[in-house]
Scaffold this motif. Sequence first.
Motif, short mmCIF file in Angstrom:
data_model
loop_
_atom_site.label_atom_id
_atom_site.label_comp_id
_atom_site.label_asym_id
_atom_site.label_seq_id
_atom_site.Cartn_x
_atom_site.Cartn_y
_atom_site.Cartn_z
N GLU A 1 0.87 -1.18 0.00
CA GLU A 1 0.00 0.00 0.00
C GLU A 1 0.91 1.23 0.00
O GLU A 1 1.71 1.43 0.92
CB GLU A 1 -0.91 0.02 1.24
N ILE A 2 0.81 2.01 -1.06
CA ILE A 2 1.73 3.13 -1.27
C ILE A 2 1.00 4.47 -1.09
O ILE A 2 -0.09 4.67 -1.66
CB ILE A 2 2.33 3.09 -2.69
N ASP A 3 1.56 5.36 -0.32
CA ASP A 3 1.07 6.73 -0.24
C ASP A 3 1.83 7.58 -1.26
O ASP A 3 3.03 7.80 -1.10
CB ASP A 3 1.27 7.30 1.17
N LEU A 4 1.17 8.01 -2.30
CA LEU A 4 1.80 8.73 -3.42
C LEU A 4 1.11 10.06 -3.62
O LEU A 4 -0.13 10.09 -3.77
CB LEU A 4 1.71 7.88 -4.69
N GLY A 5 1.84 11.13 -3.59
CA GLY A 5 1.22 12.43 -3.78
C GLY A 5 2.24 13.49 -4.15
O GLY A 5 3.42 13.19 -4.36
N PHE A 6 1.77 14.75 -4.25
CA PHE A 6 2.63 15.87 -4.62
C PHE A 6 3.02 16.66 -3.39
O PHE A 6 2.34 16.64 -2.36
CB PHE A 6 1.90 16.78 -5.61
N THR A 7 4.12 17.41 -3.52
CA THR A 7 4.55 18.33 -2.47
C THR A 7 5.23 19.53 -3.13
O THR A 7 5.70 19.41 -4.29
CB THR A 7 5.51 17.64 -1.49
N ASN A 8 5.29 20.63 -2.43
CA ASN A 8 5.94 21.81 -2.98
C ASN A 8 7.45 21.69 -2.97
O ASN A 8 8.15 22.32 -3.77
CB ASN A 8 5.53 23.05 -2.19
N LYS A 9 7.99 20.92 -2.02
CA LYS A 9 9.45 20.75 -1.97
C LYS A 9 9.76 19.47 -1.22
O LYS A 9 8.96 18.92 -0.48
CB LYS A 9 10.08 21.95 -1.25
N ILE A 10 10.97 18.96 -1.42
CA ILE A 10 11.43 17.75 -0.76
C ILE A 10 12.35 18.15 0.40
O ILE A 10 13.30 18.89 0.19
CB ILE A 10 12.23 16.87 -1.76
#
Length: 407
Positions: free
Chosen positions: A398-407
């Motif tokens: 089960e993978i949580d995959l999403g966007f972010t403004n920065k790493i």
Amino acid sequence: MSFEGVLINKSQNGLTKGENADRVCILIIGATELAGKLSHYKPVELLQIEDLEDLGVTEATDEAQGELLYHHVSEAFRLAPESVFHLIAVPKTEKVSTLATSDELKQAIRSIAGANTIGVAGVAADETLQTAVAAAQLLVDGFTDEHIYLDTILLEGVGGYLKESVAVFDDLRAMESPNVTVVIAQDPDVAVKKAAFAGYAAVGSAIGMLAVRAVHENMGSVDIESKPRKRKGEQDYSLTDSKTGKWLNAALSDGTKFNALTGADQKKLNGLGYVYAGMFAGYGGFFFSNSHTATDAGSDYAFIERNAVWNKAARIIRETLIPRVRSKVQADPSTGYIKSTTIQDWGGRIRKALEPMVAAGNMADFDIYINPNQLAVSNVPFNVQVRMVADGVVHEFEIDLGFTNKI
């Protein structure tokens, strides 16, 4: 002193076939006898599919006889080409319930040293699936009493056993048969060749997929730890072979195509403990769904690999300790209990014998405990406790995959 220097003794049996030594596989198939070549209840050792062809069994005889003897054996060798398979032909009119009480069959199984993995196909259906499963487990239990440990019996869950919808299929998890697996997968391109093949289930493919794996591997794993030479470069180990047209699609043994099963249907089949074949969306090739056994999902023995690891350890421990049977047990003169040196000797023997299982990845580790407060002079068995730490199996991610403004 002579000048011979180095003496060379000729040894034997070093050039054995490279089969998986932990799997001694038997295919019990309902089939027609061939005069002078193939007799009912007479085991035949097969090193390659050509050995079966030499007996006069081919795809053409399957067609003529309306049976899948050649198909099941050829599938076993296709998927586990470096293995040895033992064939026991039986009358097609037999049922699992009658075979389980057959002295002829039991003697045939006993004659195959180390037998531990059995597939049954091509026989008549029992009155109910529960009857067949219970009979197979009783056969396993009877052999266990003889210290012959069968890891699994793979039963052909023919289409006639399956009810009108997945929602009302029999619950294998309630059948308390931890050494029995019901296979309901079929290659639909085989099933349509002849009316007699319509309800078949792929026991030959299943036993091949077990034979090619180590005892701790799940029959439905996408990849395997050691591939046969011809498939070394592949990234997985699927049932599918597009060159020969094998498993280009998959169905249940009642003909229901995999792509007609909803997600809920698939979860239901897994929850009920059936083994079917399917594919992952966006990924090529068909695979078995799992290695379920017909017992409670929470049981330690709810998967074939758990039984196989336990049985391997049991065989090793038994073989290790038999030489110590009826040997002297030293007593501590101050207590009358087993002397510590004897405990160390027994524990050391078991540890040395089981360590290769850890090295082979069959288990993570093990622990041995022998209660020192056991009388050296006793008429009851000495108690030795061995606990194994099992490795897990990844059934899903089960993978949580999403966007972010920065790493």
